[in-house]
Design a protein around this motif. Sequence first.
Motif, PDB file in Angstrom:
ATOM      1  N   ALA A 189      72.141   1.303  29.612  1.00 27.23           N
ATOM      2  CA  ALA A 189      73.278   2.100  28.914  1.00 27.23           C
ATOM      3  C   ALA A 189      72.902   3.508  28.693  1.00 27.23           C
ATOM      4  CB  ALA A 189      73.527   1.894  27.000  1.00 27.23           C
ATOM      5  N   GLN A 190      73.914   4.178  29.281  1.00 31.76           N
ATOM      6  CA  GLN A 190      73.972   5.793  29.465  1.00 31.76           C
ATOM      7  C   GLN A 190      72.705   6.223  30.233  1.00 31.76           C
ATOM      8  OE1 GLN A 190      73.808   8.021  25.742  1.00 31.76           O
ATOM      9  NE2 GLN A 190      73.774   5.578  24.266  1.00 31.76           N
ATOM     10  N   VAL A 191      73.148   6.028  31.374  1.00 29.53           N
ATOM     11  CA  VAL A 191      72.858   6.150  32.510  1.00 29.53           C
ATOM     12  C   VAL A 191      73.922   6.135  33.575  1.00 29.53           C
ATOM     13  CG1 VAL A 191      70.606   5.573  34.690  1.00 29.53           C
ATOM     14  CG2 VAL A 191      70.455   4.256  32.355  1.00 29.53           C
ATOM     15  N   PRO A 192      74.473   7.384  34.058  1.00 27.69           N
ATOM     16  CA  PRO A 192      75.497   7.488  35.632  1.00 27.69           C
ATOM     17  C   PRO A 192      74.537   7.693  36.535  1.00 27.69           C
ATOM     18  CG  PRO A 192      74.269   9.765  33.280  1.00 27.69           C
ATOM     19  CD  PRO A 192      73.676   8.883  33.268  1.00 27.69           C
ATOM     20  N   GLU A 193      75.647   7.133  37.386  1.00 28.88           N
ATOM     21  CA  GLU A 193      74.702   6.911  38.929  1.00 28.88           C
ATOM     22  C   GLU A 193      73.786   8.467  39.079  1.00 28.88           C
ATOM     23  OE1 GLU A 193      75.811   4.317  42.729  1.00 28.88           O
ATOM     24  OE2 GLU A 193      77.735   4.837  41.144  1.00 28.88           O
ATOM     25  N   GLN A 194      75.294   9.347  38.586  1.00 28.62           N
ATOM     26  CA  GLN A 194      75.376  10.931  39.857  1.00 28.62           C
ATOM     27  C   GLN A 194      75.417  11.155  38.453  1.00 28.62           C
ATOM     28  OE1 GLN A 194      75.516  10.468  43.163  1.00 28.62           O
ATOM     29  NE2 GLN A 194      75.812   8.854  43.354  1.00 28.62           N
TER      30      GLN A 194
END
Length: 686
Positions: free
Chosen positions: A584-589
């Motif tokens: 959760a809540q880990v954008p790739e960029q």
Amino acid sequence: MRSLLASTAVLLALPAAALAQQATDDLGTIIVTGQTEGYVAVNSVTATKTDTPLIDVPQSLNVVTRQQLDDQAAYSLSDVLRYVPGVTVGQGEGNRDQITLRGQNTTADFFLDGVRDDVQYYRGLYNLERVEVLKGPYALIFGRGGGGGIVNRVQKTPTSADAFFGSRVSANSFGAWDVSGDLNTPLGDNAAFRLNAVYEELGNHRDVYEGQRFAANPYLAADLGGGWRAGLSYEYVDDDRTTDRGVPSLNGRPLEGYRDRFFGVPEVNRTTLEASILKGRIDGELAPGLSVSTTVLYGDFDKTYANVFPGGAATSQTGTVPLSAYVDATTRETLQLQSNLVWETTTGPLAHRILFGVEYGSQDTANSRRNGTLSNANLSLTSPVFPTVTFGALARETVSTVETLSAYVQDQISIGERFDIVAGLRFDRFDIDGLDLLPTPDRPFARTDEKVSPRLGLIYKPQPNLSLYTSYSRSFLPRSGEQFLSLTTTQEDLEPERFTNTEVGLKWQARPNLIVTAALFQLDRTNATTPDPANPAQSINVGETRTQGLELSATGNLTDRWQISAGYAWQDAVLSGNDFVRLAQVPEQQFSLWNRFEVSDRLGLGLGVTHQSDQFAAIRTSAATTRLPGFFRVDAAAFYDLSDRVQVQLNVENLLDETYFPDAHNNANISTGAPLNARLTISTRF
């Protein structure tokens, strides 16, 4: 009271011989916090507990200086961390700081001058010199938790160099305003007093939101002579504000068109905090090359929050939203004692800086929760009427005592001018003893964990201003979680979660006031748990997770008139062996860039941009998991010196009026980004 008496006794027991010395040196700053110039920090004591150049720290470390905090008009840790690569800000249910570092969500990995500060609340910035974000497990220095890293706030300290008074008055276009002061005065040649204080009236773009915060921090410091210095700080915080958990989702996306709509009950959605934090520290030289520092921190916290919030997705764009409610109360009394001995010596061709440390911690916590009953549990989107709410019998009532005892050793070894080694071990004993008061009879719970946490870093410096490093570090989190509120019968039999980080990177001091860094890392978490998307109050076991990533940053002066703070992060955070299940809540960029350009001696301009790609509001276990869309946000600022003592500053947030959803708490509680707004600040210094 018992802990307060204990902390006072420890302070009185500190080396009495030092108190008899006559002061001979200027006090300066009581505690070494590292050198800063503009946006650049050259040294840090946070990463190693010794005053170490950042280029010699074999792990990622981002520092946000006081000037950058002021230039960006930051008023919360959320404001600060949005410009730090690899960190995402959580909603915190509208009542606390909550962040995700390298895929690890936390409400507890916060420190004040290197001492644990893990109570759930909103931390102010008014009395800080800088904020430091360390990435990766740091059990050797900080103990339990810290799986993805930690956030350390470095406090402003008194100085005998000069007397000054600074003030700030600020207001924004939502009606929020604040006033703060910073007073420093020498008390003779050998002591100084500093007082920081702030009062805030809160406001934002939501149609129901208000609050007040008052905080004051007096700090007394003295030079005791013979190389000994001491400081005593007290902080009082009174915070009262609306709790707001944002908007619900619809078909796996945030519900759009309701950016300002409040999905709670006015006057019921409220969080209050009263906190008293007393901190004493003494530093001294026992002999040439042998120094000691001891810190005692006592905290007394009383917090309550009530929430009415979206309990699920909306039925349609113009349908209804299910609501849920509860009220939660926590009191905590904490005592932290930390003592470090630093010995600088040589053995043949090797130079050593050896750290020996011990820590003792005690926390007494009482927590209760009551669920709410709503007069209407479904809110109409087209004809909203706030329901009434009553809170029933206790759903949870626990008391717990946590005691920790730790010992650690670290050696920073220099092999000539090109090679350094940082190696160490830490032993932690963690005891939790609690009582669940709801069953009849009461159900006791307890567990003891003893863990050894290693750290190893290798540094090669092909030239004095460039370092290449590799590092390995480990940390653990007891099964009672971050806040130690309860421990189920099943959890009592489970081993702690473990975090293992491997990293390679480089740090280049391209100019005396410009630092460039890069890091590749892999963080593995075993015995992992996460909030259940279907019931966020409960946790589910997910096995092993892995976060891999790249972090880049550049901070400092590109020219004599142009300062930047830039960062980029790429992260891939998944369940090991199953790329579909994403954390959760880990954008790739992620990307951020803040610029300050001096147009003239009086006029400066600022321009910033932040970007996050898509992220999941909760751990993705199905195709229905809510996805937050990516966004760009542009900020701007102008600074003008009316005189040598008075500055006017205008900050504009979301200059392009982007519609965005910056963070969430779960699939159905999603924050809405503020529209274009402005803040005017007048600062003085005498």
